[in-house]
Design a protein around this motif. Structure first.
Motif, mmCIF file in Angstrom:
data_model
loop_
_atom_site.group_PDB
_atom_site.id
_atom_site.type_symbol
_atom_site.label_atom_id
_atom_site.label_comp_id
_atom_site.label_asym_id
_atom_site.label_seq_id
_atom_site.Cartn_x
_atom_site.Cartn_y
_atom_site.Cartn_z
ATOM 1 N N ILE A 291 0.962 11.235 -10.569
ATOM 2 C CA ILE A 291 0.116 12.428 -10.684
ATOM 3 C C ILE A 291 0.979 13.675 -10.862
ATOM 4 N N THR B 228 1.544 6.360 -7.032
ATOM 5 C CA THR B 228 0.422 7.162 -7.524
ATOM 6 C C THR B 228 0.732 8.650 -7.407
ATOM 7 N N ASN B 229 1.326 9.029 -6.273
ATOM 8 C CA ASN B 229 1.647 10.441 -6.066
ATOM 9 C C ASN B 229 2.665 10.914 -7.108
ATOM 10 N N ARG C 160 2.212 1.765 -3.439
ATOM 11 C CA ARG C 160 1.182 2.266 -4.370
ATOM 12 C C ARG C 160 0.914 3.741 -4.141
ATOM 13 N N ILE C 161 0.913 4.154 -2.873
ATOM 14 C CA ILE C 161 0.680 5.572 -2.567
ATOM 15 C C ILE C 161 1.787 6.426 -3.167
ATOM 16 N N ARG C 162 3.044 6.022 -2.950
ATOM 17 C CA ARG C 162 4.165 6.800 -3.495
ATOM 18 C C ARG C 162 4.116 6.823 -5.019
ATOM 19 N N LEU D 159 0.839 -1.211 0.000
ATOM 20 C CA LEU D 159 0.000 0.000 0.000
ATOM 21 C C LEU D 159 0.872 1.259 0.000
ATOM 22 N N ALA D 160 1.926 1.239 0.804
ATOM 23 C CA ALA D 160 2.818 2.415 0.831
ATOM 24 C C ALA D 160 3.449 2.636 -0.539
#
Lengths: 196, 205
Positions: free
Chosen positions: A163, A159-160, A155-157, A152-153
């Protein structure tokens, strides 16, 4: 466990349970887990065997309130795609030892963000958050939870960064090498799917 | 030495951030290992760019969250009020702090250091499971909220102009980092400078 799988899947049989235990035992992350823990872990979930091209879950499928299902890939590869500009765009592969649909575990309703399709024959262990609660002292659950935190961490990085890259490219204007898409929202749509 | 009712804090936290199968007693056992930090107005809980050496439960007061945007300009993102979980990403993936958190008035936080985090998340105990599931739930909410925000943005008839794009980028990025979640109400997270941004949008370079 509520059914949430699109299409048809071969019903779980004893062979698949055994294949799940053996397959998980071969994965590096689970290799140190005692055999009886692995067996209880697999019995608390549901093995799902997929044929090539079979869809496991579709983008925009509803996630039940109180949390949905996730799939631990034991054998084979799942491809994640999102719709964008009329096409299904691949956004990542889920390989043995990785979990697909993990956001659904902790969601309270909502919709699936991607379609998951088996690239070839695949075997997954389907589970929900109830499995985490049902096996409080199981080493396989501990391995799974630690793996989920890391994924999850990441994926967050990722995705950020994606973007911000989309914005920078849109802000700088299109280079001759990358003529399309042109705007920030079009670039977002290419990443996430959607109507633009 | 300040007195903190850890059982009540754990219940309060789980009421706001429900994690599957976590009993307040087990989260309180995690909080027992955390070090209380009293902050005066303007004190830093963490600073952007630094290596994260602890995660924090903000248990009293509020912190102002700010970071430098991708142009290097300092930006206020939000004011985060207790109860809140802050700084856990850096312990999970080893990344540096994505934002600075400065006390907005007096505040109290409980700090769990990196060694304690690593030990607890590797523990086959109820308190170990409590910490893992609280962090998992928070990360999933961050990513889920950002996905919803992106999809909502793409489905809405928002003009594709650079000012709107930048504002939305900051919102989504802040959501991903856990500073702003769509499903928290305004008493939990107060968005800072958004109105000002809309009146005087940042100019494209």
């Amino acid at each position: 466990m509520a059914p949430e799988v699109s299409g048809t899947s071969v019903p779980a049989i004893g062979e698949d349970l055994a294949a799940c235990v053996a397959g998980l035992g071969r994965l590096p992350a689970f290799s140190g887990v005692p055999g009886d823990h692995l067996r209880r872990f697999v019995l608390a979930g549901t093995p799902v065997r997929l044929q090539p091209g079979q869809v496991l879950v579709r983008q925009d499928d509803p996630i039940p309130r109180g949390g949905g299902l996730a799939w631990l890939v034991v054998e084979g590869v799942l491809q994640a795609t999102v719709r964008g500009g009329g096409d299904d765009r691949p956004v990542g592969a889920v390989r043995p030892g990785e979990v697909a649909g993990e956001l659904g575990l902790f969601a309270d309703g909502g919709r699936r963000s991607a379609t998951l399709t088996a690239e070839g024959p695949a075997l997954c262990l389907r589970f929900d958050a109830g499995l985490l609660e049902a096996l409080p002292h199981n080493r396989a659950v501990l391995v799974l939870e630690r793996h989920l935190m890391g994924s999850l961490a990441r994926r967050i990085r990722k995705t950020n960064l994606a973007i911000q890259k989309a914005w920078r490219e849109a802000s700088a204007g299109d280079s001759p090498e990358t003529p399309a898409p042109t705007g920030f929202f079009q670039r977002l749509a290419a990443l996430f799917g959607g109507g633009r | 030495m300040m007195h903190l009712d850890l059982a009540a804090l754990a219940s309060d936290f789980l009421g706001r951030f429900p994690a599957p199968g976590v009993h307040p007693r087990d989260l309180a056992a995690v909080l027992e290992l955390a070090r209380p930090i009293e902050l005066a107005h303007g004190d830093a809980l963490c600073r952007e760019g630094e290596r994260g050496e602890a995660m924090f439960w903000l248990v009293r007061g509020a912190v102002r969250v700010s970071h430098r945007d991708f142009k290097g300009q300092p930006r206020d993102l939000a004011v985060l009020a207790a109860p809140a979980l802050v700084g856990h990403m850096a312990l999970v993936d080893g990344s540096n702090r994505s934002a600075s958190c400065i006390a907005d008035g007096p505040a109290v936080a409980l700090a769990l250091d990196r060694a304690g985090f690593q030990r607890l998340t590797g523990e086959d105990t109820p308190r170990g499971a409590a910490l893992r599931r609280v962090v998992l739930t928070s990360l999933a909410r961050q990513l889920g909220a950002a996905n919803r925000r992106v999809r909502g943005l793409l489905d809405a008839a928002v003009p594709d102009d650079p000012d709107t794009a930048e504002l939305e980028l900051r919102r989504i990025s802040g959501t991903l980092d856990g500073w702003k979640l769509d499903d928290l109400d305004d008493s939990d997270v107060r968005v800072v400078r958004t109105d000002d941004d809309l009146r005087n949008p940042p100019r494209r370079r």
